[in-house]
Design a protein around this motif. Structure first.
Motif, PDB file in Angstrom:
ATOM      1  N   GLY A 363     -15.774 -35.777  23.728  1.00 47.79           N
ATOM      2  CA  GLY A 363     -15.991 -34.796  24.478  1.00 47.79           C
ATOM      3  C   GLY A 363     -15.263 -34.579  25.678  1.00 47.79           C
ATOM      4  O   GLY A 363     -15.328 -33.462  26.183  1.00 47.79           O
ATOM      5  N   ASN A 364     -14.384 -35.399  25.917  1.00 50.85           N
ATOM      6  CA  ASN A 364     -13.504 -35.267  27.068  1.00 50.85           C
ATOM      7  C   ASN A 364     -11.920 -35.802  26.263  1.00 50.85           C
ATOM      8  O   ASN A 364     -11.686 -37.005  26.635  1.00 50.85           O
ATOM      9  CB  ASN A 364     -14.028 -36.179  28.005  1.00 50.85           C
ATOM     10  N   LEU A 365     -11.371 -35.085  25.716  1.00 49.09           N
ATOM     11  CA  LEU A 365     -10.158 -35.488  24.887  1.00 49.09           C
ATOM     12  C   LEU A 365      -8.906 -35.506  25.906  1.00 49.09           C
ATOM     13  O   LEU A 365      -8.785 -34.610  26.663  1.00 49.09           O
ATOM     14  CB  LEU A 365     -10.026 -34.572  23.923  1.00 49.09           C
ATOM     15  N   PRO A 366      -8.133 -36.443  25.739  1.00 48.76           N
ATOM     16  CA  PRO A 366      -6.861 -36.542  26.477  1.00 48.76           C
ATOM     17  C   PRO A 366      -6.106 -34.947  26.253  1.00 48.76           C
ATOM     18  O   PRO A 366      -5.795 -34.290  25.504  1.00 48.76           O
ATOM     19  CB  PRO A 366      -6.104 -37.455  26.029  1.00 48.76           C
ATOM     20  N   GLY A 367      -5.679 -34.318  27.324  1.00 47.03           N
ATOM     21  CA  GLY A 367      -4.893 -33.060  27.416  1.00 47.03           C
ATOM     22  C   GLY A 367      -5.823 -31.969  27.403  1.00 47.03           C
ATOM     23  O   GLY A 367      -5.336 -30.803  27.407  1.00 47.03           O
ATOM     24  N   SER A 368      -7.365 -32.071  27.317  1.00 46.39           N
ATOM     25  CA  SER A 368      -8.089 -31.146  27.159  1.00 46.39           C
ATOM     26  C   SER A 368      -8.356 -30.281  28.554  1.00 46.39           C
ATOM     27  O   SER A 368      -8.786 -29.147  28.736  1.00 46.39           O
ATOM     28  CB  SER A 368      -9.373 -31.629  26.626  1.00 46.39           C
ATOM     29  N   GLY A 369      -8.063 -31.052  29.786  1.00 46.38           N
ATOM     30  CA  GLY A 369      -8.201 -30.233  31.070  1.00 46.38           C
ATOM     31  C   GLY A 369      -9.412 -30.720  31.571  1.00 46.38           C
ATOM     32  O   GLY A 369      -9.666 -30.236  32.828  1.00 46.38           O
TER      33      GLY A 369
END
Length: 394
Positions: A363-369
């Motif tokens: 739910g909190n992917l790298p690059g997702s902001g």
């Protein structure tokens, strides 16, 4: 190296004693089978063909006769038993399309090892990566012909797979962690690529171009979906990305799997019978699984148990480690943190923030902001550095 988890006699008296395995209910399996049949009819496929075809894709392997001195499961609180599945990535070049980097040499080697733990209350799931160049004391294990493969001290983790395949890796894992495995899965490059392609690719954020002429790899920077050989190259590349370490590559693999899980859930793959069947067809190909896990109902049963877990609670970490004092190119498990992680998993307890550093969630992917779930400023900076070392967007 990690010692086995302490037995119940050494733990707090308040902790419940071990108990025998509880007989599983069959109702869920019946519902799942009915769902599979409905999916088959909805797509115009023959019911019997769909079930037999997907189950027939799986290669079942019985290794129970090769395992000895297996740890017991601990009694835990929850409506079901916790589930522990060891996923082993094989870098065999023998399968169709698997020789992606023109390396020579037959047979299988262990490319990736991840323990997937599903809690008894089905509210959290962990994927815990074990570095393949971790130095461990490998125990004796049995070959398929019943002979003994002698153990050895201070050897690389992936040596067990090369010598004795899944059985020796399972024996090594259980003896070093004290965690009883319920199932295992071996997946090769062909199966991995098939799953990625079946969902139309996986979105990644690549901060800088990946150019590795020696291995024929050239991947453009940017946030976009990648699939096919490009996806394989992305998760396999090591030398020119981030700090060039295997830890960085594992972190990138974790982010890729997290993104895949995010896409399967949010893009409606599970709600579209045609998309679901394509994904299942790809997912079951080129897999080797244990005999208790070699039909579609069992696979679907595992998948359906993830449906109520929020994406933020599907988390990926690497077992705590430090450079090997004897060889900076190798790793050893960091103690006591590594032992504490295995002990909490064995007892189905949530990992603390201290034990789950550099966590990546679906739910909190790298690059997702999205804001970091790690806490305060210093920890956030550490997380950013870990992502940069892996060649991931921060």
């Amino acid at each position: 190296m990690s010692d086995a988890a302490p037995d119940s006699a050494e733990r707090d008296p308040a902790v419940p004693k071990r108990r025998a395995k509880v007989r599983k209910r069959h109702t869920v399996g019946k519902v799942l089978l009915a769902s599979v049949l409905v999916l088959a009819m909805a797509t115009g496929l023959g019911t019997i063909w769909a079930y037999r075809h997907l189950s027939g894709n799986l290669n079942g392997l019985d290794v129970t006769g090769q395992l000895e001195n297996r740890p017991d499961k601990f009694a835990v609180t929850g409506p079901q038993e916790p589930l522990n599945v060891l996923v082993m990535g094989s870098d065999s070049r023998d399968c169709a399309g698997c020789n992606i980097d023109n390396l020579t040499g037959g047979g299988q080697r262990s490319d990736t090892t991840i323990l997937f733990h599903l809690s008894a209350d089905r509210q959290r799931a962990y994927g815990i990566s074990i570095p393949r160049d971790s130095m461990v004391d490998r125990p004796d294990c049995k070959a398929t012909d019943g002979s003994t493969i002698p153990g050895a001290d201070n050897v690389m983790w992936n040596e067990a797979f090369g010598l004795g395949g899944p059985a020796c890796t399972i024996q090594q894992f259980e003896q070093l962690t004290g965690i009883r495995l319920d199932h295992f899965v071996v997946v090769n490059f062909e199966g991995f690529q098939g799953m990625v392609d079946a969902i139309g690719g996986v979105e990644v954020c690549i901060p800088e171009p990946i150019v590795d002429p020696a291995h024929g790899i050239n991947i453009e920077a940017g946030t976009r979906k990648i699939k096919g050989k490009e996806a394989l190259n992305y998760v396999r590349e090591r030398y020119v990305v981030g700090n060039g370490s295997d830890i960085g590559r594992m972190k990138r693999q974790q982010a890729f799997i997290a993104s895949m899980a995010h896409q399967v859930v949010t893009a409606g793959t599970l709600a579209r019978p045609d998309h679901l069947l394509r994904f299942l067809d790809a997912a079951t190909k080129s897999l080797t699984v244990d005999k208790g896990f070699d039909n579609l109902v069992d696979i679907t049963k595992l998948g359906i148990q993830f449906k109520n877990i929020g994406l933020d609670n599907i988390q990926f970490i690497t077992i705590p480690n430090i450079p090997d004092p004897a060889d900076p190119n190798r790793l050893v498990w960091k103690e006591p943190q590594a032992k504490q992680v295995w002990d909490k998993i064995a007892h189905d307890e949530p990992l603390t923030k201290k034990l789950s550093e550099d966590v990546i969630s679906a739910g909190n992917l790298p690059g997702s902001g999205s804001p970091s779930s790690s806490g305060g400023g210093k920890k956030n900076e550490a997380d950013k550095q870990a992502l940069q070392d892996a060649g991931l967007c921060t």
